[in-house]
Design a protein around this motif. Structure first.
Motif, short mmCIF file in Angstrom:
data_model
loop_
_atom_site.label_atom_id
_atom_site.label_comp_id
_atom_site.label_asym_id
_atom_site.label_seq_id
_atom_site.Cartn_x
_atom_site.Cartn_y
_atom_site.Cartn_z
N LEU A 93 45.05 58.75 6.00
CA LEU A 93 43.59 58.58 5.95
C LEU A 93 43.01 58.30 7.33
O LEU A 93 41.80 58.41 7.52
N LYS A 94 43.84 57.96 8.30
CA LYS A 94 43.37 57.70 9.66
C LYS A 94 43.14 59.00 10.44
O LYS A 94 42.49 58.98 11.49
N LYS A 95 43.68 60.11 9.95
CA LYS A 95 43.51 61.39 10.66
C LYS A 95 42.20 62.02 10.26
O LYS A 95 41.87 62.11 9.09
N ARG A 96 41.45 62.50 11.24
CA ARG A 96 40.14 63.07 10.98
C ARG A 96 40.20 64.31 10.10
O ARG A 96 39.30 64.60 9.35
N ASN A 97 41.32 65.06 10.17
CA ASN A 97 41.41 66.29 9.38
C ASN A 97 42.10 66.09 8.03
O ASN A 97 42.52 67.04 7.40
N CYS A 98 42.17 64.84 7.57
CA CYS A 98 42.65 64.58 6.22
C CYS A 98 41.60 65.11 5.24
O CYS A 98 40.42 64.83 5.37
N VAL A 99 42.06 65.89 4.27
CA VAL A 99 41.18 66.37 3.22
C VAL A 99 41.47 65.53 1.98
O VAL A 99 42.62 65.40 1.56
N TRP A 100 40.43 64.94 1.41
CA TRP A 100 40.54 64.18 0.17
C TRP A 100 40.07 65.07 -0.96
O TRP A 100 38.88 65.33 -1.11
N PHE A 101 41.02 65.59 -1.76
CA PHE A 101 40.69 66.45 -2.89
C PHE A 101 40.49 65.60 -4.13
O PHE A 101 41.22 64.64 -4.37
N SER A 102 39.52 65.99 -4.95
CA SER A 102 39.35 65.38 -6.26
C SER A 102 40.34 66.03 -7.22
O SER A 102 40.37 67.26 -7.34
N LEU A 103 41.16 65.23 -7.87
CA LEU A 103 42.21 65.74 -8.74
C LEU A 103 41.68 66.70 -9.80
O LEU A 103 42.31 67.73 -10.08
N ILE A 104 40.53 66.38 -10.38
CA ILE A 104 40.02 67.21 -11.49
C ILE A 104 39.57 68.60 -11.04
O ILE A 104 39.41 69.48 -11.88
N HIS A 105 39.41 68.82 -9.75
CA HIS A 105 38.92 70.12 -9.28
C HIS A 105 40.00 71.01 -8.67
O HIS A 105 39.70 72.11 -8.23
N ILE A 106 41.24 70.56 -8.65
CA ILE A 106 42.34 71.40 -8.14
C ILE A 106 42.78 72.32 -9.27
O ILE A 106 43.21 71.86 -10.32
N LYS A 107 42.64 73.62 -9.05
CA LYS A 107 42.93 74.59 -10.11
C LYS A 107 44.24 75.34 -9.89
O LYS A 107 44.95 75.64 -10.84
N ASN A 108 44.56 75.66 -8.63
CA ASN A 108 45.77 76.44 -8.36
C ASN A 108 46.10 76.33 -6.88
O ASN A 108 45.26 75.90 -6.08
N THR A 109 47.32 76.74 -6.53
CA THR A 109 47.73 76.76 -5.13
C THR A 109 48.49 78.05 -4.85
O THR A 109 49.03 78.68 -5.77
N GLN A 110 48.53 78.41 -3.57
CA GLN A 110 49.27 79.60 -3.14
C GLN A 110 49.85 79.32 -1.76
O GLN A 110 49.13 78.85 -0.87
N SER A 111 51.11 79.62 -1.60
CA SER A 111 51.77 79.42 -0.31
C SER A 111 51.31 80.49 0.67
O SER A 111 51.18 81.66 0.33
N LEU A 112 51.03 80.07 1.91
CA LEU A 112 50.65 80.99 2.99
C LEU A 112 51.66 80.84 4.13
O LEU A 112 51.31 80.42 5.22
N GLY A 113 52.90 81.11 3.88
CA GLY A 113 53.93 80.90 4.88
C GLY A 113 54.58 79.55 4.67
O GLY A 113 54.47 78.93 3.61
N ILE A 114 55.24 79.08 5.73
CA ILE A 114 56.05 77.86 5.60
C ILE A 114 55.20 76.60 5.51
O ILE A 114 55.44 75.73 4.69
#
Length: 183
Positions: A93-114
């Motif tokens: 949370l100390k890093k400026r580029n931390c993204v805080w996602f709301s759990l209820i809005h995560i629908k899917n994920t896809q890998s883009l490389g490693i």
């Protein structure tokens, strides 16, 4: 771009992340439903201000997550359990580029490389993050575990207290500052 002074995290909050304004000050980018705007507070300040509204704070919420989940590196936060709002971080949370996602809005994920992942959210948003897909899915699962524990702990049966007819009579002796208990 609109810059707000404050923001109330709600059911439409998709994510929060840090961004620098034109003066180099860290502020918060919010995606709320189908719109995005800036808030003139850091992400930690936005989260803390929201937790204060429900009787907690950032430190207390982190402590609660740690107590429930055990020793981890980064903890999800309960913002409002009654509304089902749980946030999970992608970085410290100390890093400026931390993204805080709301759990209820995560629908899917896809890998883009490693080390990159596409996160598909409600309202058709797609967010690319610097994180392995497996690590992100693990964070999502930890947030779900926290949610499930809180739901379980909050749904305990009600306990009824029956008042006894014979209580104690308690009086203070002003000369000794002691209480006397009489049945």
């Amino acid at each position: 771009m609109e810059i707000r002074e404050e923001y109330l995290i709600n059911e439409k909050t998709v994510l929060l992340t840090g961004e620098y304004d034109s003066n180099g000050k860290l502020i918060t980018r919010v995606i709320d439903g189908g719109e995005t705007f800036l808030v003139d507070l850091t992400p930690s300040q936005v989260i803390d201000a929201n937790l204060l509204l429900v009787g907690s704070n950032l430190c207390g919420s982190l402590h609660s997550s740690k107590n429930l989940l055990g020793q981890l590196y980064m903890y999800p936060l309960t913002i409002n359990s009654r509304l089902g709002i749980y946030l999970l971080p992608t970085k410290s949370l100390k890093k400026r580029n931390c993204v805080w996602f709301s759990l209820i809005h995560i629908k899917n994920t896809q890998s883009l490389g490693i080390r990159k992942t596409k996160v598909y959210t409600s309202y058709g948003h797609i967010v690319e993050i610097d994180m392995r897909k497996s690590a992100f899915i693990n964070r999502v699962q930890i947030a779900k575990d926290l949610r499930d524990m809180i739901i379980k702990n909050s749904s305990s049966p009600l306990i009824y207290y029956i008042e006894s007819q014979n209580g104690f009579y308690i009086s203070e002796d002003s000369s000794t500052n002691k209480y006397t208990f009489i049945k």
